[in-house]
Design an enzyme around this catalytic site. Structure first.
Site, mmCIF file in Angstrom:
data_model
loop_
_atom_site.group_PDB
_atom_site.id
_atom_site.type_symbol
_atom_site.label_atom_id
_atom_site.label_comp_id
_atom_site.label_asym_id
_atom_site.label_seq_id
_atom_site.Cartn_x
_atom_site.Cartn_y
_atom_site.Cartn_z
ATOM 1 C CG ASP A 21 59.619 -49.715 2.478
ATOM 2 O OD1 ASP A 21 60.608 -49.677 3.493
ATOM 3 O OD2 ASP A 21 59.880 -50.185 1.601
ATOM 4 C CE LYS A 226 50.318 -30.654 1.990
ATOM 5 N NZ LYS A 226 49.591 -31.421 0.797
HETATM 6 O O1 LIG Z 1 43.966 -22.864 -0.234
HETATM 7 C C1 LIG Z 1 44.163 -24.269 0.201
HETATM 8 O O2 LIG Z 1 43.698 -24.626 1.409
HETATM 9 C C2 LIG Z 1 45.049 -25.304 -0.848
HETATM 10 O O3 LIG Z 1 45.196 -24.881 -1.977
HETATM 11 C C3 LIG Z 1 44.383 -26.476 -0.859
HETATM 12 O O4 LIG Z 1 43.460 -26.816 -0.343
HETATM 13 C C4 LIG Z 1 45.515 -27.466 -0.827
HETATM 14 O O5 LIG Z 1 44.978 -28.971 -0.682
HETATM 15 P P1 LIG Z 1 46.354 -29.827 -0.927
HETATM 16 O O6 LIG Z 1 46.849 -29.552 -2.481
HETATM 17 O O7 LIG Z 1 47.307 -29.929 0.111
HETATM 18 O O8 LIG Z 1 45.554 -31.142 -0.747
#
Ligand SMILES: O=C(O)[C@H](O)[C@H](O)COP(=O)(O)O
Ligand SMILES: [Mg+2]
Length: 302
Positions: A21, A226
């Site tokens: 969902d 994350k």
């Molecule tokens: O170095 C960073 O901050 C990250 O590589 C980048 O900005 C990751 O962004 P996302 O792939 O989580 O959108």
């Protein structure tokens, strides 16, 4: 269990999508690479919305606020609302304001990063210094060492050093960060991604900005992007969804896919247009394995 390769498998794609969902979407390396939008991205987002799916855009890129991302989505012709964006700067701002609950006036944040971090701290009423301050975008001078050592250039109300993706790193800013850590400030990071996927290549990521302070201070920052489950809990708290009916879509195994797996989501989909390669999760004994994968997001159009 071996991940399912969905590119070209229309029946497999429909069965996969119908299970969920909610789709939590990573941005860099999935929707776009820098200013280059991947083919089929906007149409795939529209297809999921036409199926009544709830979408959340979960990016570790701390340079932009939710409002900035709304402008980027609009510029790219991808349908998204500001309220659907949940970035690492917002995650850090919520953690500092609602979990740390620092007592004013000793509640200031020293930022090594860009405007997105400043805007999101503002949105939570958290005072901050550093960041895009033009006065710090200069070479360090001999007199700086004496002044910093004596605390003359330091703000006694700084309680947190927060690092993120910073396109304007220099020795002076890093030295100030170390001075605050030496005075007992908490070390936080929006995220510690090693690389930034952009223009089809890889550049120094936010983890490359915290690394000098890790080396100099001997401390590791608490990262609020994350795969932090503090971020997942905050997202679930805001968007209220059944984790078993949610799928995390990302390009990076040690942030996006790990985030979804550790968050107990119903599934994870790895997209091969960013950082991670399929060989990493197809290898015998791979530690982070997505439920499924596609060459590019637009492959979900079947
Ligand atoms: O170095 C960073 O901050 C990250 O590589 C980048 O900005 C990751 O962004 P996302 O792939 O989580 O959108
Ligand atoms: Mg990404």
């Amino acid at each position: 269990m071996a991940p399912k390769y969905l590119t070209g498998d229309k029946a497999g794609i429909d069965a996969f999508v119908d299970q969920f969902d909610v789709f939590l979407f990573d941005c860099d390396g999935v929707l776009w690479s820098g200013e280059h939008k991947f083919p089929g991205t906007a149409e795939t987002i529209d297809m999921l919305r036409s199926k009544g799916k709830q979408l959340v855009f979960v990016t570790n890129n701390s340079t932009k606020s939710r409002a900035d991302y709304k402008k980027k989505f609009d510029g790219m012709g991808i349908s998204a609302s500001e309220d659907e964006v949940f970035g690492s700067s917002y995650s850090a701002a919520i953690y500092i304001s609602r979990i740390l609950k620092l007592q004013a006036p000793k509640n200031k944040v020293y930022i090594l990063g860009e405007t997105g971090m400043e805007q999101e701290l503002d949105s939570e009423g958290v005072p901050h210094i550093g960041g895009t301050d033009p006065a710090l975008r200069r070479d360090v001078q001999p007199e700086d060492f004496e002044r910093i050592a004596k605390g003359e250039d330091l703000d006694e109300n700084v309680a947190v050093v927060l690092t993120g993706l910073d396109y304007h790193m220099n020795y002076l800013k890093t030295a100030l960060g170390q001075a605050y850590l030496r005075r007992g400030a908490k070390f936080l990071a929006t995220n510690i991604d090693s690389t930034l996927p952009s223009a089809g290549s890889l550049f120094p990521g936010a983890g490359s900005m915290s690394a000098p302070l890790v080396k100099a201070s001997g401390q590791e920052p608490l990262a609020l992007g994350k795969p932090s489950q503090a971020m997942m809990d905050a997202i679930e708290g805001k968007f209220k969804f059944d984790r078993k009916k949610a799928c995390m879509v990302g390009d990076r195994l040690n942030t996006d896919i790990q985030f979804g797996i550790e968050g107990g989501l119903g599934g994870t989909l790895c997209v091969l247009t960013g950082v991670s390669k399929k060989e990493e999760f197809l290898a015998e004994g791979a530690s982070v394995v997505p439920t499924a994968y596609v060459d590019k997001l637009g492959d979900l159009l079947g």
